[in-house]
Design an enzyme around this catalytic site. Structure first.
Site, PDB file in Angstrom:
ATOM      1  N   ILE A 174     103.931 -30.214  57.805  1.00 23.33           N
ATOM      2  CA  ILE A 174     105.078 -30.535  58.648  1.00 23.33           C
ATOM      3  C   ILE A 174     104.722 -30.528  60.137  1.00 23.33           C
ATOM      4  O   ILE A 174     105.358 -31.196  60.942  1.00 23.33           O
ATOM      5  CB  ILE A 174     106.235 -29.552  58.353  1.00 23.33           C
ATOM      6  N   ASP A 197     101.697 -27.984  53.057  1.00 22.36           N
ATOM      7  CA  ASP A 197     102.856 -28.277  53.892  1.00 22.36           C
ATOM      8  C   ASP A 197     102.324 -28.707  55.257  1.00 22.36           C
ATOM      9  O   ASP A 197     101.854 -27.876  56.043  1.00 22.36           O
ATOM     10  CB  ASP A 197     103.744 -27.037  54.007  1.00 22.36           C
ATOM     11  N   TYR A 218     105.427 -18.388  57.081  1.00 21.60           N
ATOM     12  CA  TYR A 218     106.785 -18.650  57.558  1.00 21.60           C
ATOM     13  C   TYR A 218     107.803 -17.814  56.789  1.00 21.60           C
ATOM     14  O   TYR A 218     107.862 -17.885  55.563  1.00 21.60           O
ATOM     15  CB  TYR A 218     107.061 -20.146  57.396  1.00 21.60           C
ATOM     16  N   LYS A 269     109.528 -31.596  63.133  1.00 21.69           N
ATOM     17  CA  LYS A 269     108.672 -31.045  64.176  1.00 21.69           C
ATOM     18  C   LYS A 269     107.980 -32.131  64.993  1.00 21.69           C
ATOM     19  O   LYS A 269     107.986 -32.096  66.216  1.00 21.69           O
ATOM     20  CB  LYS A 269     107.628 -30.119  63.552  1.00 21.69           C
TER      21      LYS A 269
END
Length: 469
Positions: free
Chosen positions: A232, A230, A145, A272
């Site tokens: 998410i 992570d 990202y 998300k």
């Protein structure tokens, strides 16, 4: 005398990345079906708008939660007055139960090990402050990202060393890639403090396999370092193989009473899975009491409002709602994913096989004029200016190979996605034609050269919320 700090004037924010520059151009000429039908369509925003009607329906059926009432009586005063940084117990309980539900209840979480933060950006940065000092490093598998260059590095001054992954094996993490990244950090005189992964991957849209997770556990065990997972996008897995949390792997290996158990940390958010980036709800989960204590103190710089916590505690405590939402959201993501993949395939463009996320990792290598990142930039500019689609080039994600792009599909209507696919098809057909409007492209190139050069080198410190992942 210098009037501003080094932090304020030093260009280390990452805002000049093509990832953010594409946003600037989109904001100048945003698509609207009525007011600006020829504008740029935003396909660089990883936002889940597909199940928003389910949230709105719940709010309509539960007016007390949105109206800050309990049993018909207002609790506005209670919520508006001072709250400490530990968070509302009812919300933390509801959140860890939701995290467990997303993971098929294969793992459970202790709300006392949870730290609330203002989104995943704050969670990741807080962990950097807790685990590493200035000049130390974390290893990240590529592509990653683009916002991590800001989130992990800008204020903490922690370094990122890439773990180079390749398309030949679907960009999976290998032992040799881990060891090579560790060696490169040593050559740069950087002390490696840990590895950070996104699972499911942003931008690949793939879940990390159990073999990869076991490999990572073995690696951090041998090196005596941390692992941040992570997660998410854990609730966006819409196809097989299913999601495997790092916590599940640790429990399967009976690592609960080991030092490694304390060195693995999870980042989560509702941006998300529930499509609520504007609510700024993130969390750190750690088995290390010292990390939880330090992160809780740091969270006072980015708290989640009491009103938000109250509303979401009511929503997530409604188990009938969460069960239906998770199931329906997966179906809608799968349908929209197939719509993009099949639409691109009809134009001769393939995607990496994926099963999660709000985007596809799209292979446009055959459209490059040469196998270089310069050619990737040329193609990206054509897509941005001529096709009028904002997508994220692979180089902004530190991809090792030119010609890959992240394309989002869940932040728009079906009609808008169909229009985007029509534009791509027309572009590919014109590009493959012998008479491919070379003179027009040269004219556009000359017209844009000055503005684009100025655009790339302009320093910008305007913050963007990490909800735009």
């Amino acid at each position: 005398m210098k009037m501003l700090s080094r932090k304020a004037t030093f260009n280390s924010h990452g805002q000049d990345s093509e990832y953010f520059l594409g946003w600037e151009e989109y904001e100048k000429n945003s698509y609207h079906e009525v007011e600006n039908p020829n504008g740029i369509i935003q396909m660089g925003l990883a936002e889940n708008q597909l199940s928003f009607d389910l949230l709105e329906s719940w709010l309509k059926q539960n007016p007390d939660a949105a109206g800050f009432k309990r049993d018909g009586e207002s609790i506005f005063r209670e919520l508006a007055l001072f709250q400490d940084y530990h968070g509302l117990p009812a919300f933390k309980k509801a959140l860890v139960e939701f995290m467990s539900e997303i993971r098929g209840k294969k793992v459970s979480f202790d709300q006392n090990k949870l730290v609330l933060t203002a989104g995943a950006t704050s969670a990741n940065e807080t962990l950097m402050f807790c685990l590493a000092d200035r000049g130390e490093a974390f290893l990240l598998p590529t592509p990653y990202y683009p916002g991590f260059d800001r989130d992990l590095k800008w204020r903490t001054e922690v370094e990122i060393v890439p773990i180079q992954c390749f398309s030949s094996n679907g960009f999976q993490i290998t032992e040799s890639a881990l060891e090579e990244a560790y060696l490169q950090a040593q050559k740069r005189n950087l002390r490696v403090k840990g590895v950070l992964i996104t699972n499911p991957s942003n931008p690949l849209g793939t879940t990390t396999s159990r073999d990869e997770l076991n490999l990572l556990v073995d690696f951090i065990t041998s090196k005596g370092i941390h692992l941040i997972s992570d997660e998410i996008y854990s609730g966006t897995v819409f196809d097989t193989p299913g999601f495997v949390s790092i916590m599940e792997v640790l429990m399967d290996r009976n690592y609960m009473d080991t030092e490694v158990w304390k060195r693995v940390h999870i980042v989560y958010s509702l941006s998300k899975d529930l499509g609520l980036p504007g609510f700024r709800v993130g969390a750190i989960y750690s088995n290390d009491g010292a990390v939880v204590s330090a992160a809780t103190k740091m969270s006072s710089f980015g708290l989640v409002s009491s009103q938000t916590q109250y509303l979401l505690s009511a929503m997530l405590s409604d188990k009938k709602f969460t069960k239906n939402y998770i199931s329906e959201n997966h179906k809608r993501l799968n349908k929209r994913h197939q719509m993009l993949v099949s639409g691109l395939r009809n134009t001769g463009i393939d995607c990496l096989k994926s099963n999660a996320g709000l985007f596809c990792w799209v292979d446009m290598r055959h459209l490059l004029s040469s196998n270089t990142f310069e050619a990737e930039m040329e193609l990206w500019k054509k897509i941005l200016y001529d096709v009028r689609l904002n997508i994220s080039p692979g180089s902004s994600c530190h991809c090792t190979e030119p010609g890959w792009f992240r394309v989002c599909f869940a932040n728009m209507s079906e009609d808008t996605l169909n229009l985007a696919l029509e534009r791509i098809k027309a572009f590919v057909e014109s590009s493959s034609s012998p008479n491919n409007n070379q003179s027009r492209n040269q004219c556009n190139k000359n017209q844009r050269r000055k503005s684009f050069t100025k655009w790339v080198f302009r320093l910008s410190f305007r913050d963007r919320e990490a909800s735009e992942r």
